[in-house]
Motif scaffolding. Structure first.
Motif, PDB file in Angstrom:
ATOM      1  N   SER A 109     -24.966  29.614 -13.162  1.00  9.16           N
ATOM      2  CA  SER A 109     -25.800  30.837 -13.003  1.00  9.16           C
ATOM      3  C   SER A 109     -25.208  31.809 -12.187  1.00  9.16           C
ATOM      4  N   GLY A 110     -24.062  31.543 -11.718  1.00  8.15           N
ATOM      5  CA  GLY A 110     -23.332  32.746 -10.832  1.00  8.15           C
ATOM      6  C   GLY A 110     -23.435  32.569  -9.627  1.00  8.15           C
ATOM      7  N   PHE A 111     -23.945  31.560  -9.180  1.00  4.33           N
ATOM      8  CA  PHE A 111     -24.238  31.263  -7.753  1.00  4.33           C
ATOM      9  C   PHE A 111     -22.980  30.735  -6.977  1.00  4.33           C
ATOM     10  N   LYS A 112     -22.570  31.076  -6.156  1.00  4.62           N
ATOM     11  CA  LYS A 112     -21.276  30.377  -5.451  1.00  4.62           C
ATOM     12  C   LYS A 112     -21.826  29.534  -4.329  1.00  4.62           C
ATOM     13  N   TYR A 113     -21.325  28.396  -4.170  1.00  2.00           N
ATOM     14  CA  TYR A 113     -21.759  27.526  -3.158  1.00  2.00           C
ATOM     15  C   TYR A 113     -20.639  26.769  -2.235  1.00  2.00           C
ATOM     16  N   ARG A 114     -20.930  26.260  -1.328  1.00  2.35           N
ATOM     17  CA  ARG A 114     -19.932  25.665  -0.454  1.00  2.35           C
ATOM     18  C   ARG A 114     -20.537  24.344   0.013  1.00  2.35           C
ATOM     19  N   ILE A 115     -19.756  23.342   0.214  1.00  2.00           N
ATOM     20  CA  ILE A 115     -20.188  21.824   0.717  1.00  2.00           C
ATOM     21  C   ILE A 115     -19.750  21.566   2.295  1.00  2.00           C
ATOM     22  N   LEU A 116     -20.843  21.432   3.003  1.00  2.00           N
ATOM     23  CA  LEU A 116     -20.364  21.152   4.382  1.00  2.00           C
ATOM     24  C   LEU A 116     -20.781  19.552   4.551  1.00  2.00           C
ATOM     25  N   PHE A 117     -19.964  18.811   4.824  1.00  2.00           N
ATOM     26  CA  PHE A 117     -20.063  17.269   4.865  1.00  2.00           C
ATOM     27  C   PHE A 117     -20.035  16.729   6.402  1.00  2.00           C
ATOM     28  N   LEU A 118     -21.108  15.970   6.978  1.00  2.00           N
ATOM     29  CA  LEU A 118     -20.928  15.500   8.298  1.00  2.00           C
ATOM     30  C   LEU A 118     -20.785  14.258   8.199  1.00  2.00           C
ATOM     31  N   ASP A 119     -19.940  13.718   9.247  1.00  2.00           N
ATOM     32  CA  ASP A 119     -19.371  12.190   9.094  1.00  2.00           C
ATOM     33  C   ASP A 119     -19.510  11.849  10.584  1.00  2.00           C
ATOM     34  N   ALA A 120     -19.283  10.656  10.701  1.00  2.00           N
ATOM     35  CA  ALA A 120     -19.211   9.997  12.242  1.00  2.00           C
ATOM     36  C   ALA A 120     -18.689   8.535  11.721  1.00  2.00           C
ATOM     37  N   SER A 121     -18.131   7.758  12.898  1.00  2.00           N
ATOM     38  CA  SER A 121     -17.947   6.378  12.754  1.00  2.00           C
ATOM     39  C   SER A 121     -18.919   5.531  12.644  1.00  2.00           C
ATOM     40  N   ASP A 122     -18.604   4.269  12.208  1.00  2.00           N
ATOM     41  CA  ASP A 122     -19.699   3.424  11.936  1.00  2.00           C
ATOM     42  C   ASP A 122     -20.377   3.025  13.351  1.00  2.00           C
ATOM     43  N   GLU A 123     -19.418   2.992  14.358  1.00  2.00           N
ATOM     44  CA  GLU A 123     -20.027   2.475  15.436  1.00  2.00           C
ATOM     45  C   GLU A 123     -20.843   3.571  16.156  1.00  2.00           C
ATOM     46  N   VAL A 124     -20.467   4.616  16.095  1.00  2.00           N
ATOM     47  CA  VAL A 124     -21.243   5.842  16.694  1.00  2.00           C
ATOM     48  C   VAL A 124     -22.681   5.806  15.823  1.00  2.00           C
ATOM     49  N   ILE A 125     -22.540   5.735  14.487  1.00  2.00           N
ATOM     50  CA  ILE A 125     -23.708   6.104  13.826  1.00  2.00           C
ATOM     51  C   ILE A 125     -24.734   4.765  14.091  1.00  2.00           C
ATOM     52  N   ILE A 126     -24.000   3.668  14.343  1.00  2.00           N
ATOM     53  CA  ILE A 126     -24.884   2.329  14.804  1.00  2.00           C
ATOM     54  C   ILE A 126     -25.671   2.721  16.056  1.00  2.00           C
ATOM     55  N   LYS A 127     -24.929   3.266  16.915  1.00  2.00           N
ATOM     56  CA  LYS A 127     -25.266   3.526  18.300  1.00  2.00           C
ATOM     57  C   LYS A 127     -26.545   4.306  18.299  1.00  2.00           C
ATOM     58  N   ARG A 128     -26.352   5.583  17.538  1.00  2.00           N
ATOM     59  CA  ARG A 128     -27.489   6.384  17.430  1.00  2.00           C
ATOM     60  C   ARG A 128     -28.585   6.023  16.918  1.00  2.00           C
ATOM     61  N   TYR A 129     -28.478   5.099  15.790  1.00  2.00           N
ATOM     62  CA  TYR A 129     -29.760   4.607  15.160  1.00  2.00           C
ATOM     63  C   TYR A 129     -30.441   3.641  16.306  1.00  2.00           C
ATOM     64  N   LYS A 130     -29.615   2.892  17.167  1.00  2.00           N
ATOM     65  CA  LYS A 130     -30.323   1.857  18.192  1.00  2.00           C
ATOM     66  C   LYS A 130     -30.980   2.868  19.058  1.00  2.00           C
ATOM     67  N   GLU A 131     -30.304   4.129  19.588  1.00  2.00           N
ATOM     68  CA  GLU A 131     -31.207   4.952  20.600  1.00  2.00           C
ATOM     69  C   GLU A 131     -32.282   5.366  20.056  1.00  2.00           C
ATOM     70  N   LEU A 132     -32.437   5.684  18.618  1.00  2.00           N
ATOM     71  CA  LEU A 132     -33.756   6.306  18.102  1.00  2.00           C
ATOM     72  C   LEU A 132     -34.545   5.251  17.735  1.00  2.00           C
ATOM     73  N   ARG A 133     -34.224   3.873  17.675  1.00  2.00           N
ATOM     74  CA  ARG A 133     -34.721   2.705  17.124  1.00  2.00           C
ATOM     75  C   ARG A 133     -35.754   3.228  15.817  1.00  2.00           C
ATOM     76  N   ARG A 134     -34.813   3.729  14.792  1.00  2.00           N
ATOM     77  CA  ARG A 134     -34.954   3.935  13.501  1.00  2.00           C
ATOM     78  C   ARG A 134     -34.389   2.879  12.694  1.00  2.00           C
ATOM     79  N   PRO A 135     -35.010   2.628  11.506  1.00  2.00           N
ATOM     80  CA  PRO A 135     -34.040   1.780  10.483  1.00  2.00           C
ATOM     81  C   PRO A 135     -33.331   2.951   9.628  1.00  2.00           C
ATOM     82  N   HIS A 136     -32.149   2.521   9.125  1.00  2.00           N
ATOM     83  CA  HIS A 136     -31.502   3.182   7.995  1.00  2.00           C
ATOM     84  C   HIS A 136     -32.179   3.264   6.828  1.00  2.00           C
TER      85      HIS A 136
END
Length: 285
Positions: free
Chosen positions: A79-106
């Motif tokens: 349709s003539g629209f240009k786009y860019r993709i920004l991908f956010l990543d982190a190590s498994d260990e850090v992601i697990i730590k963040r979920y534990k701190e927030l006490r949220r399920p994946h």
């Protein structure tokens, strides 16, 4: 009209990235079903508000709708629209730590282990990550560092000159990292594991560092490695590479690889490279 798709691993900072994009003037939409992307772009284009910069967060919260992503992006492009993709990543260990701190399920493992959800998500996002224009690894980032990085990319246009160097120590007995671009085997160095008073320590401890770096061939190896990276990195940047993963491996990933990775990390920081470090197997047995 600028169109940026923000996606990536759950817990890697997509919500924070969207807030930063809002702060720098982007019109943002969270968790839009990918199938609605082309229509949403048309609405923004026709808007009397003259929306010119748009950021949309898309992730696996959309369930099966996420499978429409590439088809929708092709329609967007057609349709003539240009786009860019920004991908956010982190190590498994850090992601697990963040979920534990927030006490949220994946989102992919609401009643199970977080690591199971992470592994499934990585597999589903492999193709998206490979096609991303920018990858930001937030493993060692503070919120302030993430803000600075996004502003550099989307305000100052420094993405072509910016490379994230990820230094990763690992143990060969636990497998070679599948995302490593360069892998160096340091099992030729004397092993602290066989020194009883050093065995229980790691390459993060001074005792082990002094032992490993006390050998001349260790120091020569580090200097040659730095020389090679000084040669390679400018060419990686020139080719538009956004992330370079350097794996440093020993037998168990606890002593030699951790020490050398730490030294390499500090030396690259001194040269003002954007560098992060992760010791994958340091606490494994």
């Amino acid at each position: 009209m600028e169109f940026t798709v923000i996606t990536g691993m759950s817990g890697a900072g997509k919500s924070q990235a969207m807030k930063v994009m809002e702060d720098i003037g982007y019109y943002c939409m969270d968790n839009l079903p990918p199938a609605l992307l082309p229509k949403f772009a048309e609405l923004c284009y026709d808007s009397k508000r003259t929306i010119s910069k748009i950021a949309v967060v898309l992730d696996l919260r959309g369930g099966k709708f996420f499978n429409d992503l590439f088809n929708s992006l092709e329609k967007l492009k057609g349709s003539g629209f240009k786009y860019r993709i920004l991908f956010l990543d982190a190590s498994d260990e850090v992601i697990i730590k963040r979920y534990k701190e927030l006490r949220r399920p994946h989102p992919l493992s609401p009643h199970g282990r977080v690591i199971d959800g992470i592994e499934e998500e990585r597999e589903k996002l492999k193709e998206v990550r490979a096609k991303a224009d920018y990858i930001i690894d937030t493993t060692s980032f503070t919120l302030g560092m993430l803000k600075e990085e996004i502003k550099k990319i989307f305000l100052e246009g420094k993405e072509a000159k910016s490379l994230t160097v990820s230094v990763l120590s690992f143990g060969f007995k636990h497998g070679i990292p599948i995302d490593a671009d360069l892998v160096f085997d340091v099992r030729f160095l004397p092993n602290p594991h066989y020194i009883e008073e050093l065995r229980e320590f790691t390459g993060n401890d001074k005792q082990v560092q002094d032992y490993v770096m006390g050998w001349e061939h260790t120091r020569v190896f580090v200097e040659k490695l730095i020389d090679m990276l000084d040669f390679l990195i400018p060419y990686y940047i020139k080719e538009g590479k956004t992330q370079l993963v350097i794996g440093i491996g020993c037998t168990g990933g606890k002593h030699r690889s951790v020490t050398v990775a730490n030294v390499l990390y500090e030396r690259l920081k001194e040269k003002e490279h954007r560098v992060i470090i992760n010791h994958r197997d340091c606490n494994k047995y």
